[in-house]
Write a protein that holds these residues in place. Structure first.
Motif, PDB file in Angstrom:
ATOM      1  N   GLN A   1      -9.898 -27.598  -6.485  1.00 21.53           N
ATOM      2  CA  GLN A   1      -8.276 -27.924  -6.378  1.00 21.53           C
ATOM      3  C   GLN A   1      -7.758 -28.594  -7.825  1.00 21.53           C
ATOM      4  O   GLN A   1      -7.341 -29.791  -7.596  1.00 21.53           O
ATOM      5  CB  GLN A   1      -7.828 -28.251  -5.343  1.00 21.53           C
ATOM      6  CG  GLN A   1      -6.327 -28.479  -5.060  1.00 21.53           C
ATOM      7  CD  GLN A   1      -6.134 -29.263  -3.597  1.00 21.53           C
ATOM      8  OE1 GLN A   1      -6.648 -30.289  -3.273  1.00 21.53           O
ATOM      9  NE2 GLN A   1      -5.248 -28.345  -2.804  1.00 21.53           N
ATOM     10  N   PRO A   2      -7.845 -28.027  -8.809  1.00 19.93           N
ATOM     11  CA  PRO A   2      -7.243 -28.679  -9.904  1.00 19.93           C
ATOM     12  C   PRO A   2      -5.470 -28.789  -9.988  1.00 19.93           C
ATOM     13  O   PRO A   2      -4.990 -27.729  -8.986  1.00 19.93           O
ATOM     14  CB  PRO A   2      -7.702 -27.867 -11.077  1.00 19.93           C
ATOM     15  CG  PRO A   2      -7.560 -26.315 -10.621  1.00 19.93           C
ATOM     16  CD  PRO A   2      -8.284 -26.569  -9.327  1.00 19.93           C
ATOM     17  N   ASP A   3      -4.859 -29.735 -10.402  1.00 22.79           N
ATOM     18  CA  ASP A   3      -3.498 -29.587 -10.584  1.00 22.79           C
ATOM     19  C   ASP A   3      -3.160 -28.304 -10.992  1.00 22.79           C
ATOM     20  O   ASP A   3      -3.718 -27.887 -11.881  1.00 22.79           O
ATOM     21  CB  ASP A   3      -3.173 -30.760 -11.591  1.00 22.79           C
ATOM     22  CG  ASP A   3      -1.803 -30.941 -11.478  1.00 22.79           C
ATOM     23  OD1 ASP A   3      -0.798 -30.026 -11.949  1.00 22.79           O
ATOM     24  OD2 ASP A   3      -1.068 -31.953 -10.944  1.00 22.79           O
ATOM     25  N   ASN A   4      -2.051 -27.641 -10.398  1.00 24.63           N
ATOM     26  CA  ASN A   4      -1.709 -26.271 -10.870  1.00 24.63           C
ATOM     27  C   ASN A   4      -1.136 -26.281 -12.332  1.00 24.63           C
ATOM     28  O   ASN A   4      -1.146 -25.439 -13.097  1.00 24.63           O
ATOM     29  CB  ASN A   4      -0.476 -26.011 -10.063  1.00 24.63           C
ATOM     30  CG  ASN A   4      -0.960 -25.521  -8.590  1.00 24.63           C
ATOM     31  OD1 ASN A   4      -1.949 -25.143  -8.372  1.00 24.63           O
ATOM     32  ND2 ASN A   4       0.012 -25.848  -7.575  1.00 24.63           N
ATOM     33  N   ASP A   5      -0.894 -27.511 -13.062  1.00 26.67           N
ATOM     34  CA  ASP A   5      -0.342 -27.544 -14.385  1.00 26.67           C
ATOM     35  C   ASP A   5      -1.543 -27.465 -15.328  1.00 26.67           C
ATOM     36  O   ASP A   5      -1.306 -27.753 -16.477  1.00 26.67           O
ATOM     37  CB  ASP A   5       0.478 -28.637 -14.612  1.00 26.67           C
ATOM     38  CG  ASP A   5       1.763 -28.605 -13.752  1.00 26.67           C
ATOM     39  OD1 ASP A   5       2.247 -27.515 -13.651  1.00 26.67           O
ATOM     40  OD2 ASP A   5       2.494 -29.719 -13.626  1.00 26.67           O
TER      41      ASP A   5
END
Length: 157
Positions: free
Chosen positions: A126-130
């Motif tokens: 779950q990386p940051d969407n950005d």
């Protein structure tokens, strides 16, 4: 582009401290001290984490880790059985190696390490969407973004 994962040693902590405090890494990793504490406690309370230094030839360029999600019990997923779902974290600490495909190769190596331990495992991240570079590295390795769960999934099914 030959990369190797080498288990972290005590003498790597100084370099990790430098990397984790770089602005472009803090943006995604937030609290360098928390990460360093986990690494320092790798033989104790965080022994379920498998920490590595990423080497290009003999040059340390990054950090990576994987873990069984059962042991971590984080809020963004649900798991009630060991050796079924794993997760990974990775970073490139040396700016000269950014944007050259090394992230994709690090993910590939971590997948291989997990499958050695548990060949049928799923991997969630779950990386940051950005964090576009990280998301692209995951997609390039066959991960699919699950919009309902808001994480990337790699499944052998």
């Amino acid at each position: 582009m030959e990369l190797i994962l080498r288990p972290i040693e005590d003498n790597d902590i100084k370099l990790l401290n430098i990397w984790l405090n770089k602005e472009y890494i803090l943006k995604w990793y937030n609290d360098a001290d928390e990460w360093l504490n986990e690494i320092k406690e790798r033989n104790g309370s965080f022994s379920f984490l498998h920490h590595f230094i990423v080497l290009k030839d003999d040059t340390p360029i990054g950090f990576s880790q994987y873990y069984d999600c059962f042991d971590a019990q984080e809020e963004w997923y649900s798991i009630n059985q060991r050796n079924k779902i794993f997760s990974i974290d990775y970073l490139i600490g040396e700016e000269d190696y950014l944007g050259k495909g090394y992230g994709k190769e690090i993910v590939k190596l971590l997948i291989s390490e997990i499958y050695k331990q548990s060949p049928e495992a799923e991997i969630v991240v779950q990386p940051d969407n950005d964090n576009i570079a990280s998301c692209k590295a995951l997609l390039a390795n066959g991960f699919i973004f699950d919009k309902t769960k808001d994480y990337f999934l790699l499944s052998r099914q």
